[in-house]
Design a protein around this motif. Structure first.
Motif, PDB file in Angstrom:
ATOM      1  N   ASN A 132      25.682  67.468  29.600  1.00  0.00           N
ATOM      2  CA  ASN A 132      26.989  66.840  29.432  1.00  0.00           C
ATOM      3  C   ASN A 132      27.550  67.243  28.077  1.00  0.00           C
ATOM      4  N   VAL A 133      28.752  67.800  28.049  1.00  0.00           N
ATOM      5  CA  VAL A 133      29.422  68.139  26.794  1.00  0.00           C
ATOM      6  C   VAL A 133      30.426  67.037  26.498  1.00  0.00           C
ATOM      7  N   ASP A 134      30.397  66.500  25.277  1.00  0.00           N
ATOM      8  CA  ASP A 134      31.174  65.312  24.953  1.00  0.00           C
ATOM      9  C   ASP A 134      32.396  65.553  24.080  1.00  0.00           C
ATOM     10  N   ALA A 135      32.366  66.546  23.185  1.00  0.00           N
ATOM     11  CA  ALA A 135      33.481  66.731  22.255  1.00  0.00           C
ATOM     12  C   ALA A 135      33.331  68.068  21.556  1.00  0.00           C
ATOM     13  N   ALA A 136      34.423  68.511  20.902  1.00  0.00           N
ATOM     14  CA  ALA A 136      34.390  69.749  20.119  1.00  0.00           C
ATOM     15  C   ALA A 136      35.419  69.671  19.006  1.00  0.00           C
ATOM     16  N   TRP A 143      32.265  73.810  16.582  1.00  0.00           N
ATOM     17  CA  TRP A 143      31.143  72.997  17.023  1.00  0.00           C
ATOM     18  C   TRP A 143      31.463  72.244  18.315  1.00  0.00           C
ATOM     19  N   ALA A 144      30.452  72.055  19.138  1.00  0.00           N
ATOM     20  CA  ALA A 144      30.530  71.176  20.300  1.00  0.00           C
ATOM     21  C   ALA A 144      29.258  70.344  20.340  1.00  0.00           C
ATOM     22  N   ARG A 158      23.876  69.930  19.350  1.00  0.00           N
ATOM     23  CA  ARG A 158      25.102  70.482  18.776  1.00  0.00           C
ATOM     24  C   ARG A 158      25.061  71.998  18.977  1.00  0.00           C
ATOM     25  N   TRP A 159      26.143  72.560  19.567  1.00  0.00           N
ATOM     26  CA  TRP A 159      26.238  73.995  19.786  1.00  0.00           C
ATOM     27  C   TRP A 159      27.191  74.620  18.777  1.00  0.00           C
ATOM     28  N   ASP A 160      26.895  75.828  18.362  1.00  0.00           N
ATOM     29  CA  ASP A 160      27.809  76.647  17.582  1.00  0.00           C
ATOM     30  C   ASP A 160      28.569  77.528  18.570  1.00  0.00           C
ATOM     31  N   LEU A 161      29.868  77.287  18.714  1.00  0.00           N
ATOM     32  CA  LEU A 161      30.660  77.995  19.711  1.00  0.00           C
ATOM     33  C   LEU A 161      30.870  79.462  19.377  1.00  0.00           C
ATOM     34  N   ARG A 162      30.536  79.875  18.179  1.00  0.00           N
ATOM     35  CA  ARG A 162      30.693  81.283  17.822  1.00  0.00           C
ATOM     36  C   ARG A 162      29.669  82.167  18.525  1.00  0.00           C
ATOM     37  N   ASP A 163      28.490  81.610  18.793  1.00  0.00           N
ATOM     38  CA  ASP A 163      27.454  82.428  19.430  1.00  0.00           C
ATOM     39  C   ASP A 163      26.663  81.683  20.495  1.00  0.00           C
ATOM     40  N   GLY A 164      26.969  80.410  20.734  1.00  0.00           N
ATOM     41  CA  GLY A 164      26.258  79.647  21.744  1.00  0.00           C
ATOM     42  C   GLY A 164      24.923  79.101  21.307  1.00  0.00           C
ATOM     43  N   SER A 165      24.536  79.322  20.051  1.00  0.00           N
ATOM     44  CA  SER A 165      23.261  78.787  19.571  1.00  0.00           C
ATOM     45  C   SER A 165      23.336  77.267  19.457  1.00  0.00           C
ATOM     46  N   TRP A 166      22.179  76.634  19.402  1.00  0.00           N
ATOM     47  CA  TRP A 166      22.146  75.182  19.442  1.00  0.00           C
ATOM     48  C   TRP A 166      21.081  74.636  18.496  1.00  0.00           C
ATOM     49  N   SER A 167      21.232  73.358  18.171  1.00  0.00           N
ATOM     50  CA  SER A 167      20.222  72.648  17.393  1.00  0.00           C
ATOM     51  C   SER A 167      20.161  71.219  17.893  1.00  0.00           C
ATOM     52  N   ARG A 168      19.043  70.608  17.671  1.00  0.00           N
ATOM     53  CA  ARG A 168      18.831  69.241  18.159  1.00  0.00           C
ATOM     54  C   ARG A 168      19.326  68.226  17.138  1.00  0.00           C
ATOM     55  N   LEU A 169      20.000  67.219  17.621  1.00  0.00           N
ATOM     56  CA  LEU A 169      20.455  66.126  16.779  1.00  0.00           C
ATOM     57  C   LEU A 169      19.429  64.997  16.779  1.00  0.00           C
ATOM     58  N   ALA A 170      19.595  64.078  15.857  1.00  0.00           N
ATOM     59  CA  ALA A 170      18.642  62.979  15.709  1.00  0.00           C
ATOM     60  C   ALA A 170      18.562  62.134  16.970  1.00  0.00           C
ATOM     61  N   ASP A 171      17.350  61.802  17.377  1.00  0.00           N
ATOM     62  CA  ASP A 171      17.155  60.969  18.556  1.00  0.00           C
ATOM     63  C   ASP A 171      17.714  59.564  18.371  1.00  0.00           C
TER      64      ASP A 171
END
Length: 333
Positions: free
Chosen positions: A230-234, A238-239, A254-267
């Motif tokens: 589910n994508v919530d905002a951008a 960033w998305a 959180r995705w970086d829209l420049r290259d599609g890479s991602w990182s995990r946010l705090a649980d």
């Protein structure tokens, strides 16, 4: 169950938390570090009409000048819906039967949202002090975001099947809407300043995330092993969204829209409300930068807070509930 009903069920679950085949480049997830309370972070109550029994700040523009929300006033026969617009802290109140929910506000102070007429969801726009209906398909439509240029995105509803489809109200052609070229069942959730659009598509519990760039290119937003996204905002490049990897919990991403890479946010982020151009994320009672999160002040025993939106300047808006829901903002967080 129709697509709209399924979306509503998901939205209801999110509201409950408030109250208490395309490849992408990937980056390794990071473990959520310890959390802390931001000592410089301050909570302020926004002015609101004294005769309402609940009021809520639901959106803020990128500069932090404009904040928009809604309020409810008890009438003789039914509740009166009020639209609230703060410009640099000064409140304007507009009564409208359409003012059920604010979706977004842009840097010109233009507000979009939705309400209900004859059991159909209807999109509206507040501009120059007046609320007006946006054009929509026969089954209705719901706007979700507006950018600085005035382009609005959201989804329409098929009046026969209840299925959802992506729409855009282009600023260059006022009084019109268009069906977007996007994945089947797509529901846009955000539009950035350059016109990049993000959203969710697919069937219930098997959703996929996507991004549509200004040149029309489509790309998936996902992570390895995702069962649903589910994508919530951008905002900016960033998305943010939620990914199911199996089990009961969802991973916040959180995705970086420049290259599609991602990182995990705090649980600790119970839900995701918004992201700004710096990649700062808010949701529930927390604000997150990088992989960590901080508690927002104002909550406590028997008192809840909910952060709904964040500006590029870092101002956060939402609500506080101590038995009465009131609109608030946080600064210095």
């Amino acid at each position: 169950m129709t697509h709209l009903a399924r979306r509503r069920m998901l939205a209801a679950a999110t509201a409950g938390l408030l109250s208490a085949a395309l490849g992408v480049a990937t980056a390794p997830a990071t473990a959520a570090p310890r959390t802390a309370t931001a000592s410089a972070c301050k909570l302020f109550t926004l002015p609101y009409p004294a005769d309402v029994y609940r009021a809520d700040a639901q959106a803020i523009d990128r500069t932090g000048r404009f904040i928009a929300g809604t309020a409810l006033r008890r009438g003789e026969d039914s509740n009166q819906l009020l639209l609230l617009l703060w410009k640099r802290g000064r409140l304007t109140t507009i009564e409208s039967p359409l003012a059920d929910t604010v979706a977004d506000v842009n840097t010109a102070g233009t507000v979009v949202g939705y309400g209900w007429i004859d059991a159909k969801i209807r999109p509206w726009i507040l501009r120059d002090g007046a609320v007006a209906l946006l054009p929509s398909p026969p089954g209705g439509a719901e706007p979700t975001a507006i950018n600085g240029a005035g382009d609005i995105v959201g989804h329409g509803v098929d009046s026969d099947t209840g299925d959802l489809f992506p729409v855009r109200w282009p600023a260059a052609r006022p009084g019109t809407f268009e069906v977007l070229d996007a994945p089947a069942g797509a529901t846009p959730q955000g539009i950035t300043e350059d016109g990049t659009i993000v959203g969710t598509a697919g069937e219930f519990a098997a959703w996929t995330g996507w991004v549509r760039y200004p040149d029309g290119r489509l790309q998936a937003l996902t992570v390895p092993g995702a069962r649903s996204t589910n994508v919530d905002a951008a905002q900016g490049h960033w998305a943010i969204g939620r990914v199911s990897l199996g089990g009961a919990n969802q991973v916040r991403v959180r995705w970086d829209l420049r290259d599609g890479s991602w990182s995990r946010l705090a649980d600790e982020l119970n839900w995701l409300g918004d992201v700004n151009k710096r990649g700062t994320v808010v949701g529930g009672d927390r604000i997150a930068r990088g992989g960590g999160s901080r508690l927002l002040p104002g909550g406590g025993a028997g008192v809840g807070v909910g952060a709904r939106a964040i500006s590029d300047t870092g101002t956060v808006v939402g609500f506080r509930n101590d038995g009465r829901v009131t609109p608030v903002r946080w600064t210095g967080c």
